[in-house]
Write a protein that holds these residues in place. Sequence first.
Motif, PDB file in Angstrom:
ATOM      1  N   LEU A 164     -19.039   0.487 -74.830  1.00  0.00           N
ATOM      2  CA  LEU A 164     -19.235   1.772 -74.159  1.00  0.00           C
ATOM      3  C   LEU A 164     -18.016   2.680 -74.233  1.00  0.00           C
ATOM      4  O   LEU A 164     -17.942   3.681 -73.506  1.00  0.00           O
ATOM      5  N   ASN A 216     -18.243   6.521 -73.869  1.00  0.00           N
ATOM      6  CA  ASN A 216     -19.449   6.906 -73.139  1.00  0.00           C
ATOM      7  C   ASN A 216     -19.023   7.608 -71.853  1.00  0.00           C
ATOM      8  O   ASN A 216     -18.489   6.985 -70.941  1.00  0.00           O
ATOM      9  N   SER A 220     -32.513  -0.444 -65.172  1.00  0.00           N
ATOM     10  CA  SER A 220     -33.135   0.371 -66.225  1.00  0.00           C
ATOM     11  C   SER A 220     -32.783   1.849 -66.061  1.00  0.00           C
ATOM     12  O   SER A 220     -32.608   2.560 -67.043  1.00  0.00           O
ATOM     13  N   ALA A 227     -29.246   2.176 -67.358  1.00  0.00           N
ATOM     14  CA  ALA A 227     -29.277   2.130 -68.822  1.00  0.00           C
ATOM     15  C   ALA A 227     -29.748   3.458 -69.409  1.00  0.00           C
ATOM     16  O   ALA A 227     -29.210   3.928 -70.399  1.00  0.00           O
ATOM     17  N   ALA A 228     -30.754   4.060 -68.785  1.00  0.00           N
ATOM     18  CA  ALA A 228     -31.252   5.361 -69.267  1.00  0.00           C
ATOM     19  C   ALA A 228     -30.165   6.415 -69.160  1.00  0.00           C
ATOM     20  O   ALA A 228     -29.981   7.235 -70.059  1.00  0.00           O
ATOM     21  N   GLU A 229     -29.436   6.414 -68.048  1.00  0.00           N
ATOM     22  CA  GLU A 229     -28.327   7.367 -67.887  1.00  0.00           C
ATOM     23  C   GLU A 229     -27.227   7.109 -68.911  1.00  0.00           C
ATOM     24  O   GLU A 229     -26.712   8.043 -69.496  1.00  0.00           O
ATOM     25  N   ALA A 230     -26.885   5.829 -69.083  1.00  0.00           N
ATOM     26  CA  ALA A 230     -25.825   5.468 -70.014  1.00  0.00           C
ATOM     27  C   ALA A 230     -26.194   5.841 -71.443  1.00  0.00           C
ATOM     28  O   ALA A 230     -25.317   6.212 -72.239  1.00  0.00           O
ATOM     29  N   SER A 231     -27.462   5.787 -71.790  1.00  0.00           N
ATOM     30  CA  SER A 231     -27.892   6.123 -73.148  1.00  0.00           C
ATOM     31  C   SER A 231     -27.673   7.593 -73.487  1.00  0.00           C
ATOM     32  O   SER A 231     -27.666   7.965 -74.653  1.00  0.00           O
ATOM     33  N   LYS A 232     -27.485   8.414 -72.470  1.00  0.00           N
ATOM     34  CA  LYS A 232     -27.201   9.841 -72.699  1.00  0.00           C
ATOM     35  C   LYS A 232     -25.776  10.065 -73.172  1.00  0.00           C
ATOM     36  O   LYS A 232     -25.446  11.158 -73.617  1.00  0.00           O
ATOM     37  N   GLY A 233     -24.956   9.005 -73.079  1.00  0.00           N
ATOM     38  CA  GLY A 233     -23.566   9.100 -73.528  1.00  0.00           C
ATOM     39  C   GLY A 233     -22.738   9.714 -72.483  1.00  0.00           C
ATOM     40  O   GLY A 233     -21.718  10.156 -72.449  1.00  0.00           O
TER      41      GLY A 233
END
Length: 138
Positions: A34, A37, A129, A132-138
């Motif tokens: 990460l 991120n 989850s 994870a969705a928030e983290a996937s936004k970078g």
Amino acid sequence: MPLTLTLTEGVLPKGSERHAVEQITTAFLKHHGLLGNRTVGANVTATVHVLPKEATFAGGVPVAGAWVEWKVPSFAFAEREVQRGFFAEATSIIHDLSGGVQPKEHIYINVLHAVDGGWNMNGQAMTNSEIAAEASKG
């Protein structure tokens, strides 16, 4: 994802605590893939506690030590490779910042996991989850 760094007074040169937090945070992000991120990085927080020599113990006797403790969602540090890599690197960070004086056997690291849904980001309780969705936004 709060980091609590607790040190016996004198383990690190005064003023180097900030460098320890920066390096340990970077190691945490790196070992979890990460690094860079912004979402996760902004949610990695830290406190430093420097205690007098008479207030730190191991095995019931006084010891000069360093304690690295993470409180994280339950998916963090779940992989053995991440645990081994991060623990080794964090131990080396403290040891090196001490000028090589702090014995590695008196550098302690542990991880506490929050229950799923028991994590707060941006003022909102989030599940794994959702994090994870928030983290996937970078």
